[in-house]
Design a protein around this motif. Structure first.
Motif, PDB file in Angstrom:
ATOM      1  N   GLU A   2       2.952  33.311 -45.580  1.00  0.00           N
ATOM      2  CA  GLU A   2       2.251  32.100 -44.216  1.00  0.00           C
ATOM      3  C   GLU A   2       2.346  32.465 -43.954  1.00  0.00           C
ATOM      4  O   GLU A   2       3.843  31.900 -43.387  1.00  0.00           O
ATOM      5  N   ASP A   3       1.519  32.364 -42.661  1.00  0.00           N
ATOM      6  CA  ASP A   3       1.377  32.344 -41.619  1.00  0.00           C
ATOM      7  C   ASP A   3       0.759  30.891 -41.442  1.00  0.00           C
ATOM      8  O   ASP A   3      -0.566  30.810 -41.028  1.00  0.00           O
ATOM      9  N   LYS A   4       1.598  30.411 -40.633  1.00  0.00           N
ATOM     10  CA  LYS A   4       1.407  28.120 -40.469  1.00  0.00           C
ATOM     11  C   LYS A   4       1.801  28.006 -38.830  1.00  0.00           C
ATOM     12  O   LYS A   4       2.973  28.470 -38.903  1.00  0.00           O
ATOM     13  N   THR A   5       0.957  27.656 -38.096  1.00  0.00           N
ATOM     14  CA  THR A   5       0.402  27.121 -36.708  1.00  0.00           C
ATOM     15  C   THR A   5       0.392  25.468 -36.307  1.00  0.00           C
ATOM     16  O   THR A   5      -0.703  25.424 -37.026  1.00  0.00           O
ATOM     17  N   ARG A   6       0.785  25.124 -35.882  1.00  0.00           N
ATOM     18  CA  ARG A   6       0.927  23.339 -35.605  1.00  0.00           C
ATOM     19  C   ARG A   6       0.375  23.662 -34.377  1.00  0.00           C
ATOM     20  O   ARG A   6       0.869  24.793 -33.800  1.00  0.00           O
ATOM     21  N   ASN A  43      -4.401  25.304 -50.740  1.00  0.00           N
ATOM     22  CA  ASN A  43      -3.119  24.697 -50.785  1.00  0.00           C
ATOM     23  C   ASN A  43      -2.420  24.278 -49.646  1.00  0.00           C
ATOM     24  O   ASN A  43      -2.030  23.216 -49.765  1.00  0.00           O
ATOM     25  N   VAL A  44      -3.246  24.909 -48.633  1.00  0.00           N
ATOM     26  CA  VAL A  44      -2.402  24.887 -47.266  1.00  0.00           C
ATOM     27  C   VAL A  44      -4.135  24.829 -46.427  1.00  0.00           C
ATOM     28  O   VAL A  44      -4.803  25.312 -45.868  1.00  0.00           O
ATOM     29  N   LYS A  45      -4.355  23.071 -46.122  1.00  0.00           N
ATOM     30  CA  LYS A  45      -5.458  23.531 -45.381  1.00  0.00           C
ATOM     31  C   LYS A  45      -5.166  23.172 -43.287  1.00  0.00           C
ATOM     32  O   LYS A  45      -3.693  23.120 -43.782  1.00  0.00           O
ATOM     33  N   SER A  46      -6.183  23.635 -43.103  1.00  0.00           N
ATOM     34  CA  SER A  46      -6.449  22.904 -41.790  1.00  0.00           C
ATOM     35  C   SER A  46      -5.923  21.772 -41.308  1.00  0.00           C
ATOM     36  O   SER A  46      -7.025  20.924 -42.269  1.00  0.00           O
ATOM     37  N   LYS A  47      -5.557  20.871 -40.208  1.00  0.00           N
ATOM     38  CA  LYS A  47      -6.050  19.512 -39.501  1.00  0.00           C
ATOM     39  C   LYS A  47      -6.546  19.583 -38.529  1.00  0.00           C
ATOM     40  O   LYS A  47      -6.132  19.977 -37.170  1.00  0.00           O
ATOM     41  N   CYS A  49      -8.057  16.239 -35.865  1.00  0.00           N
ATOM     42  CA  CYS A  49      -8.244  14.401 -35.241  1.00  0.00           C
ATOM     43  C   CYS A  49     -10.002  14.321 -34.618  1.00  0.00           C
ATOM     44  O   CYS A  49     -10.143  14.835 -34.064  1.00  0.00           O
ATOM     45  N   TRP A  50     -10.418  13.735 -35.354  1.00  0.00           N
ATOM     46  CA  TRP A  50     -11.233  13.383 -34.655  1.00  0.00           C
ATOM     47  C   TRP A  50     -11.348  12.309 -34.088  1.00  0.00           C
ATOM     48  O   TRP A  50     -10.894  11.102 -33.742  1.00  0.00           O
ATOM     49  N   ILE A  51     -11.939  12.906 -32.542  1.00  0.00           N
ATOM     50  CA  ILE A  51     -12.371  12.075 -31.725  1.00  0.00           C
ATOM     51  C   ILE A  51     -13.362  11.748 -31.827  1.00  0.00           C
ATOM     52  O   ILE A  51     -14.528  11.894 -30.917  1.00  0.00           O
ATOM     53  N   GLU A  52     -13.933   9.630 -32.265  1.00  0.00           N
ATOM     54  CA  GLU A  52     -14.826   9.196 -31.397  1.00  0.00           C
ATOM     55  C   GLU A  52     -16.060   9.352 -30.427  1.00  0.00           C
ATOM     56  O   GLU A  52     -17.060  10.135 -30.368  1.00  0.00           O
ATOM     57  N   GLU A  53     -14.809   9.651 -29.615  1.00  0.00           N
ATOM     58  CA  GLU A  53     -15.956   9.169 -27.622  1.00  0.00           C
ATOM     59  C   GLU A  53     -15.682  10.909 -27.484  1.00  0.00           C
ATOM     60  O   GLU A  53     -17.378  10.909 -27.515  1.00  0.00           O
ATOM     61  N   MET A  54     -16.037  11.849 -28.029  1.00  0.00           N
ATOM     62  CA  MET A  54     -16.033  13.466 -27.807  1.00  0.00           C
ATOM     63  C   MET A  54     -17.285  13.418 -28.874  1.00  0.00           C
ATOM     64  O   MET A  54     -18.085  14.501 -28.958  1.00  0.00           O
ATOM     65  N   GLY A  55     -17.227  12.911 -29.931  1.00  0.00           N
ATOM     66  CA  GLY A  55     -17.549  13.560 -31.348  1.00  0.00           C
ATOM     67  C   GLY A  55     -17.315  14.727 -31.833  1.00  0.00           C
ATOM     68  O   GLY A  55     -18.290  15.747 -31.935  1.00  0.00           O
ATOM     69  N   MET A  56     -15.733  14.652 -31.413  1.00  0.00           N
ATOM     70  CA  MET A  56     -15.281  16.850 -31.916  1.00  0.00           C
ATOM     71  C   MET A  56     -14.394  16.121 -32.923  1.00  0.00           C
ATOM     72  O   MET A  56     -13.786  15.304 -32.789  1.00  0.00           O
ATOM     73  N   GLY A  57     -13.998  17.580 -33.223  1.00  0.00           N
ATOM     74  CA  GLY A  57     -12.566  17.311 -34.088  1.00  0.00           C
ATOM     75  C   GLY A  57     -11.234  17.981 -33.319  1.00  0.00           C
ATOM     76  O   GLY A  57     -12.280  19.069 -32.498  1.00  0.00           O
ATOM     77  N   GLU A  58     -10.798  17.418 -32.571  1.00  0.00           N
ATOM     78  CA  GLU A  58      -9.333  18.218 -32.139  1.00  0.00           C
ATOM     79  C   GLU A  58      -8.009  18.929 -33.550  1.00  0.00           C
ATOM     80  O   GLU A  58      -7.902  17.863 -33.918  1.00  0.00           O
ATOM     81  N   VAL A  59      -7.846  19.991 -33.201  1.00  0.00           N
ATOM     82  CA  VAL A  59      -7.530  20.742 -33.731  1.00  0.00           C
ATOM     83  C   VAL A  59      -5.874  20.540 -33.815  1.00  0.00           C
ATOM     84  O   VAL A  59      -5.515  20.605 -33.018  1.00  0.00           O
ATOM     85  N   ILE A  60      -5.636  20.598 -34.468  1.00  0.00           N
ATOM     86  CA  ILE A  60      -3.459  19.370 -34.928  1.00  0.00           C
ATOM     87  C   ILE A  60      -3.059  20.773 -35.984  1.00  0.00           C
ATOM     88  O   ILE A  60      -1.959  20.514 -34.904  1.00  0.00           O
ATOM     89  N   GLU A  61      -3.737  21.108 -36.515  1.00  0.00           N
ATOM     90  CA  GLU A  61      -2.716  22.183 -36.946  1.00  0.00           C
ATOM     91  C   GLU A  61      -3.632  23.224 -37.909  1.00  0.00           C
ATOM     92  O   GLU A  61      -4.859  23.253 -38.502  1.00  0.00           O
ATOM     93  N   LYS A  62      -3.904  24.211 -37.606  1.00  0.00           N
ATOM     94  CA  LYS A  62      -4.363  25.286 -37.976  1.00  0.00           C
ATOM     95  C   LYS A  62      -4.061  26.467 -39.170  1.00  0.00           C
ATOM     96  O   LYS A  62      -3.037  26.566 -39.151  1.00  0.00           O
ATOM     97  N   ASN A  63      -4.748  27.279 -39.742  1.00  0.00           N
ATOM     98  CA  ASN A  63      -4.259  27.773 -41.165  1.00  0.00           C
ATOM     99  C   ASN A  63      -5.356  29.443 -41.126  1.00  0.00           C
ATOM    100  O   ASN A  63      -6.899  28.314 -41.208  1.00  0.00           O
TER     101      ASN A  63
END
Length: 220
Positions: A2-6, A43-47, A49-63
């Motif tokens: 598994e290749d997991k990038t934080r 079993n392994v999701k990306s994560k 963080c929803w930035i309300e001011e932007m109306g966008m999600g910032e990826v903090i962990e991608k799989n």
């Protein structure tokens, strides 16, 4: 292996294993429009963080390879629009958190779309979902995939922003993101395309996406 990038690395070579289960009744009942695809619990999701001011999600962990064709890249970070974020949540491919670390449920994101904020409405989301379900690569019209794509002469006809105007600036943990303004001000009318659409292409790269296969207009 598994290749997991934080963090928000832009590497595009990882993959993950899929485990399928049925969606919960509650999530299906709260889906407000159209047919909801079967929820896929991985079993392994990306994560993100929803930035309300932007109306966008910032990826903090991608799989996985999802981010090869999803989200825009700015200063080595990946940001996803609300339609991209919600679509991945429906697939069970993304865990979305708020800035306090609380899990954000699907129902809350459905409400954000139904409120017609962040440059998206139900009709647009349904179109986006359908196009993605066919394997297409879909992006917001007028928003470049990355700054490199601008340097590589990818010039949308109505993208009236400069490289400097879409750089990400961070000061004292406060986001000063003009890209959020760019997304928020995309008031689409009958004369403006909604999405860039690329046919399935394993060679697609955000840094050099080439011309889209077609532009999609949603008639009002």
């Amino acid at each position: 292996m598994e290749d997991k990038t934080r963090g928000c690395s832009t590497s595009e070579d990882s993959d993950d294993e899929v485990y399928l289960q049925n969606a919960s009744d509650e999530e299906e009942l709260h889906f407000l429009s159209g047919s909801m695809p079967k929820l896929q619990l991985r079993n392994v999701k990306s994560k993100s963080c929803w930035i309300e001011e932007m109306g966008m999600g910032e990826v903090i962990e991608k799989n996985g390879k999802t981010w090869v064709t999803t989200g825009i890249v700015r200063s080595d970070k990946i940001y996803s629009s609300i339609e991209e974020t919600l679509y991945l949540m429906e697939l069970g491919d993304l865990l979305l958190l708020d800035t306090d670390g609380r899990n954000i449920p699907l129902t809350e994101m459905y409400k954000k779309v139904s409120d017609k904020k962040n440059g998206c409405r139900w009709e647009l989301f349904e179109v986006y979902r359908h196009l993605k379900s066919l394997g297409n690569i879909v992006g917001r019209h007028g928003v470049a995939w990355s700054l490199k794509s601008i340097k590589n002469s990818y010039k949308p006809v109505d993208l009236e922003v400069t490289e400097e105007s879409i750089l990400v600036h961070m000061s004292s943990n406060k986001y000063e993101l003009s890209i959020s303004k760019l997304f928020g001000e995309l008031q689409i009318n009958d004369l403006r395309p909604d999405f860039y659409v690329y046919l399935p292409n394993s060679r697609f790269r955000k840094s050099s996406p080439a011309d889209p296969s077609f532009l999609l207009y949603l008639c009002r």
